[in-house]
Structure formats: structure tokens, C-alpha cells
Scaffold this active site. Structure first.
Site, PDB file in Angstrom:
ATOM      1  N   ASP A 107      14.279  25.796  47.642  1.00 33.14           N
ATOM      2  CA  ASP A 107      13.996  24.516  48.296  1.00 33.14           C
ATOM      3  C   ASP A 107      15.023  23.470  47.869  1.00 33.14           C
ATOM      4  O   ASP A 107      15.845  23.715  46.981  1.00 33.14           O
ATOM      5  CB  ASP A 107      12.569  24.088  47.892  1.00 33.14           C
ATOM      6  CG  ASP A 107      11.834  23.458  49.060  1.00 33.14           C
ATOM      7  OD1 ASP A 107      12.488  22.824  49.901  1.00 33.14           O
ATOM      8  OD2 ASP A 107      10.591  23.585  49.110  1.00 33.14           O
ATOM      9  N   ASP A 131       9.027  20.826  57.920  1.00 29.08           N
ATOM     10  CA  ASP A 131       7.925  21.779  57.740  1.00 29.08           C
ATOM     11  C   ASP A 131       7.058  21.860  59.001  1.00 29.08           C
ATOM     12  O   ASP A 131       6.696  20.838  59.595  1.00 29.08           O
ATOM     13  CB  ASP A 131       7.033  21.341  56.564  1.00 29.08           C
ATOM     14  CG  ASP A 131       7.720  21.553  55.229  1.00 29.08           C
ATOM     15  OD1 ASP A 131       8.910  21.910  55.205  1.00 29.08           O
ATOM     16  OD2 ASP A 131       7.051  21.348  54.197  1.00 29.08           O
TER      17      ASP A 131
HETATM   18  C1  GLA Z   1       8.995  22.105  51.183  1.00 31.68           C
HETATM   19  C2  GLA Z   1       9.301  23.356  52.013  1.00 31.68           C
HETATM   20  C3  GLA Z   1       7.998  24.062  52.329  1.00 31.68           C
HETATM   21  C4  GLA Z   1       7.259  24.423  51.050  1.00 31.68           C
HETATM   22  C5  GLA Z   1       7.015  23.163  50.251  1.00 31.68           C
HETATM   23  C6  GLA Z   1       6.448  23.425  48.872  1.00 31.68           C
HETATM   24  O1  GLA Z   1       8.332  21.153  51.918  1.00 31.68           O
HETATM   25  O2  GLA Z   1       9.979  23.006  53.179  1.00 31.68           O
HETATM   26  O3  GLA Z   1       8.261  25.219  53.081  1.00 31.68           O
HETATM   27  O4  GLA Z   1       7.996  25.354  50.318  1.00 31.68           O
HETATM   28  O5  GLA Z   1       8.240  22.457  50.038  1.00 31.68           O
HETATM   29  O6  GLA Z   1       6.180  22.220  48.228  1.00 31.68           O
END
Ligand code: GLA
Length: 577
Positions: A185, A257
């Protein structure tokens, strides 16, 4: 691969070009007859070599958030194995990925190793990886590129991640624990203003070093969310990982997301549209899936169809420890849909037609004249929709057979187009179409540079190949609305994947992977989508660097494939607004 009906015309062209001896000279320096021009000629078409397909599996984030522990993940692994057992044939889900929340303490011991909570993970992380492997599956783990994680712990503090001083240690540790996949990430990376490309390249090197030490390869998933035109705060605002991610990792997130609602699915589909970035085992990632969460079965079906036509990683996010509703189980296990996603060419589907909120998506599939199509009605009313052979890059006036994939029904033979009488609102009709490809045009190498020379290739139809990249240029390639897909004939008679950079018209190069070809030295082929400009185009294939194995190159052929709508990206994005 059989050539289409116009083969005779090409043989005549080839004879004329041979008689004129135009475009051929003898390169006395290396004693080989060499092509100095790039005249279209009828030569060989090599057999497609399958590329690694988009990863399929499950991840903890969408359903469980940070509530992960040994027992919870074990139950999900059991659930994924049970789901796989319902797939009658073909491709199956592979990865069980643990997302954020596994490293709650955020602390390291004196040697820099993760302090893992043994109440959360009895037996350590290696024990859960072992359990997953015992189910015939692969195990994935998660970390941030920078020291601050994305989510917050129960005490309100941020989770923590890695940092450049720990990359070598951390990725070696994941490999030693037995993990097969890592998602990295970028919340901490962004907070520290790390440059995404440099950071992910440096992590890729740590992953390679871990592989050299352990023999255990981590599939690398990049997660910096790409470029979103409306959000300048994203680190890759101007140029997302689709421009540089191929060869750094296997897949890269392209959007924010996903959430389990239809608008989010459509938003991520549009933001993921970078077909020139996806090829030869490297994938745009519109995010983990939300099917089986809280959308209707119809919306789930649309979502799955759109991910499959995109050739996207299929990482499920629903809770597999609970009994699956029959619709969800049916939708997630359709072998024909999974086969479209996992097709051996590894390409992204193109948007080929649009009228208002009605979109036709099409994907070039392996095999002669094969296409997958999604008729996507993103409007509020059921509507008839049509796909034309012309938009699929098939011979427009030919007959083609049509199969409705979700219905599992052959619909018959149709000339020029197929009209679906009613595509449900926010729904799809998904088709496979088998028609006639136009004849390919094969281009021989032009100038060579950087030590590239011709070598004999008795098993190749042309009798030669370019070896020792270097650079080989194909110039003056004809453009035109139909051009876009190319097939590269190559030889890699080693047992390892070779790499070369493709540069189109002097633009930024992109990495291509060339899996091993047959051991008899004959040519294989991969297929790539390359946007052509109007007028003549120059394409160059060069070695990545002196220490990376490069393939020998035989030819480049322009081949038939879906014809993208011009301005398709903005059109797709407009449509979801
Ligand atoms: C980010 C990523 C997600 C997930 C979250 C975890 O938002 O894009 O896919 O892994 O972190 O906190």
C-alpha cells in the site's frame, strides 16, 4: 495458426517483393542476409505462448477489515477451497491474501524483525501460510511502502508499515514465512512524499533479492490507487502505474477503494481503462471484488462480467466462511466467465461502441477469430443492444457464431452483427463470438542497434531472427483505425522468462515479458495492444538492461482485434458521471 482467406494475395505480394529484392541486403559484417526495410510480407505466424493470467483469489479487506487472525483466515481458506470445488473445470481461485491488520503491535525487535502477536497468530505467520498451502492454495500478505499504515488500530493510532531501510528485511521475511503474494500500500509512502515509481522499483529489487535467497517468488501487487483525473492529491496524478508498473509488479491498483455499490463498480471500471498498460502478465487492477456482499445478483453479475472482460485480477472480497447464497456461488464459479478473464493473451477489453449509457466492451481472446463481448446497459431501462463484427475487428461481412455465456447457450450464426433484444437495466449480456480475422500483416525488422545482429533460425519460417538485443526497429508500420494489436514472434529457448522494452514512436517504453518458447528453437508469439498514431509508426524492441535476459526477435505482425472508440477513456468516464 491458419491464415485467413486472403493468404494468396499475400503470397503474391511476397513473391513480388522477393523478385524486386526490395528491402533486402546482405550484411557482410556478420555474413547473414538481413532485412534493411520493413516491407509487409507474408511470412510465418508463430503459436501464441500463454502469458501468466491475472491473479485469482480472495482478500480479507472488503469483508473483515482489520479483524484478521489465524482462525478467521483458516475459515476463509476452507471457504475458498469449497468454492473451487464447485467450479466444474478450468481456472480456480488461488490466493488467500491477508490485508492490513495482521501486524497489530507495529513493533520490531532489536534485529528489526516484526513482533507478531502470538495470540492473534498462534504458530506465527508461517503457520497460517502453511495451512493455506495445505488447502492447495497460495498465501498473500500486506504492508505499506512507508512507515504509516492506512487504517487505524483500536487505540486510534495508525497501523505502521515498512520503509526503505527495512525493505530487504521485510520482503525476505515474507518469503521465508512462505508467503507467495504481497500487496504494498502507499498511505505511508504518500505521507512521506515518496515517489511511487522509484519506491515500487526499489521494493521490486528487494523482492528479487528475497527470491534469490529463498527461491520463493512473491507476486507483487502495487497499491497507490493510480491517477484519478479529479483528484490531484493522488501521488501519480499525471502518470499512473499503468505507464511504468509492467515488470515492476504483476498488478497495480488504478483507482480509489471499491465499495459494495454499483456506482463504485462502474467508477472503478472507468478509472481502470488503460489497455496499453496491460499485457504479457501485467495487469491493471480495478480493486478487489465486492460480489456477494450487498449488491443484487443482477449487479453482481454485471460486476463480474466487467472484471472478466477487463482481464482484471479476480480477488474476491466476500465472506467465504458464511454459507454462500446460491446466486453468489453460481456467479463466482462460471467456468466460461473465468476463462474469459484468464485468457492466455492476458489483454484488457476495449470499449468499442457507446450510445448514451449503453456500452459495448470487447476483448481479444486467444485463437483465430475469438472475441468476448459485454453488452453493458448502464441505464435505468432495459434496452436492445447490438455488436457489429466491424467493431470487433472481424471481417465485417462474414458469418460468426455467437454464444451467450451466462445462459450457456449457443445462439447461432449471424452475418455482420448480433442484436440482443433486451439487456436489463444496469445489467449485461455476455457473449463469445467466433468469426473471421482479417489477414495479418507481417513486418520484418528494419535497423538494428546496440549490438543486435541477425542469427540463423532453421526452425523459423523466415530462417533468421535478431539476437543480442540491443535494439531492433520496425519503422514505417502502417497505421489506420484498425491497427492496435500486434503479435511479436520471438524465440526464448531458455527456461526463464525474458524481457524487452517496447517503445512506440519514441514514447515512454513499457516492459514486455517473453515466456520460454519451445526447446526446438522455433518461434513463439505474444500479443500486445499498442495504440498506433495516424501515419507511419516506429516501434522498437530493446533489451531492458545488460543483465536481464532478452528474447530473440523474429517479426511483428499487425493483427485483427477490437477497435477502440476514439476518446474511449473520457467517454467511459463521462458515462459514469
Ligand atoms: C487502502 C487500500 C485498501 C486496503 C486498505 C487497508 O485503502 O487501498 O485496499 O488495503 O488500505 O487499510
Amino acid at each position: 495458426m491458419p491464415l485467413h482467406c486472403d493468404r494468396r494475395v499475400f503470397v503474391v505480394l511476397w513473391l513480388i517483393s522477393s523478385l524486386c529484392a526490395c528491402g533486402r541486403v546482405t550484411d557482410s559484417a556478420n555474413g547473414e542476409a538481413a532485412y534493411s526495410a520493413h516491407t509487409p510480407a507474408d511470412t510465418e505466424r508463430a503459436t501464441q505462448i500463454p502469458v501468466p493470467p491475472p491473479p485469482m483469489g480472495w482478500s480479507s479487506w472488503n469483508s473483515l477489515g482489520e479483524a484478521v487472525n489465524h482462525d478467521v483466515i483458516k475459515a476463509q481458506a476452507d471457504g475458498l477451497a469449497a468454492l473451487n470445488a464447485r467450479i466444474a473445470s478450468g481456472h480456480r481461485y488461488e490466493y488467500v491474501n491477508i490485508d492490513e491488520g495482521w501486524w497489530r503491535s507495529g513493533q520490531r525487535d532489536a534485529s528489526g524483525s516484526f513482533i507478531v502477536d502470538t495470540a492473534q497468530w498462534p504458530g506465527g505467520m508461517q503457520a497460517i501460510a502453511r495451512y493455506i498451502h495445505g488447502k492447495g492454495l497460495k498465501a498473500g500478505i500486506y504492508i505499506d511502502a512507508g512507515p504509516r499504515g492506512c487504517g487505524k488500530r483500536a487505540d486510534g493510532m495508525h497501523f505502521v508499515g515498512s520503509d526503505p531501510a527495512h525493505y530487504d528485511h521485510d520482503f525476505l521475511q515474507f518469503a521465508q514465512w512462505g508467503f507467495d503474494f504481497v500487496k504494498v500500500d502507499f498511505c505511508g509512502g504518500a505521507a512521506k512524499d515518496y515517489d511511487p515509481e522509484k519506491t515500487y522499483r526499489s521494493i521490486a529489487q528487494s523482492i528479487n533479492r528475497a527470491y534469490s535467497q529463498t527461491g520463493h517468488r512473491l507476486t507483487f501487487s502495487l497499491c497507490d490507487w493510480g491517477t484519478i483525473p479529479t483528484d490531484k492529491s493522488f501521488p501519480d496524478y499525471n502518470e499512473g502505474p499503468w505507464a511504468w508498473g509492467a515488470g515492476v509488479g504483476t498488478m497495480w491498483r488504478t483507482t480509489r477503494d471499491i465499495t459494495p455499490d454499483f456506482d463504485s463498480v462502474v467508477f472503478n471500471l472507468a478509472g481502470n481503462y488503460h489497455p496499453e498498460g496491460q499485457h504479457t502478465g501485467y495487469y491493471n487492477d480495478p480493486d478487489m471484488m465486492v460480489a456477494g456482499m450487498r449488491m443484487s445478483a443482477l449487479h453482481d453479475q454485471t460486476h463480474i462480467s466487467l472484471w472478466a472482460i477487463s482481464g482484471a485480477p479476480m480477488i474476491l472480497g466476500n465472506d467465504l466462511a458464511k454459507p454462500l447464497p446460491p446466486d453468489t456461488a453460481r456467479l463466482l464459479t462460471n467456468p466460461e466467465v473465468l476463462a474469459i478473464d484468464q485468457d492466455a493473451l492476458g489483454l484488457q477489453g476495449l470499449l468499442v461502441a457507446q450510445s448514451g449509457r449503453l456500452q459495448v466492451w470487447a476483448k481479444l481472446l486467444a485463437g483465430t477469430g475469438q472475441r468476448a463481448v459485454v453488452l453493458f446497459n448502464n441505464s435505468a431501462k432495459a434496452a436492445p443492444m447490438t455488436v457489429t463484427w466491424d467493431s470487433l475487428g472481424l471481417v465485417p461481412s462474414s458469418q460468426a457464431t455467437v454464444r451467450d455465456v451466462w445462459a450457456g447457450k449457443d445462439l447461432g450464426r449471424f452475418a455482420t452483427s448480433y442484436a440482443a433484444p433486451g439487456v436489463p437495466a444496469r445489467g449485461v449480456v455476455m457473449l463469445t463470438i467466433s468469426g473471421a480475422d482479417p489477414s495479418p500483416v507481417t513486418w520484418q525488422p528494419g535497423s538494428l542497434a546496440g549490438g543486435a545482429v541477425y542469427a540463423r533460425c532453421p526452425a523459423c519460417a523466415s530462417g533468421k531472427r535478431v539476437t543480442g538485443l540491443g535494439t531492433v526497429n520496425f519503422s514505417g508500420m502502417a497505421s489506420g483505425a484498425r491497427a492496435g494489436f500486434i503479435e511479436i514472434g520471438y524465440v526464448n529457448d531458455s527456461t526463464r522468462t525474458a524481457f524487452a522494452q517496447l517503445t512506440m514512436n519514441g514514447q515512454r517504453p513499457t516492459m514486455l515479458a517473453f515466456p520460454p518458447t519451445r526447446s526446438d528453437g522455433s518461434m513463439g508469439a505474444i500479443t500486445v495492444y499498442v495504440p498506433f498514431q495516424a501515419g507511419p509508426n516506429t516501434l522498437a524492441l530493446s533489451n531492458a538492461d545488460a543483465s536481464t535476459p532478452a528474447p530473440d526477435i523474429g517479426y511483428v505482425a499487425t493483427v485483427g482485434g477490437p477497435v477502440p472508440l476514439s476518446q474511449a477513456v473520457s467517454t467511459a468516464r463521462r458515462a459514469e458521471n
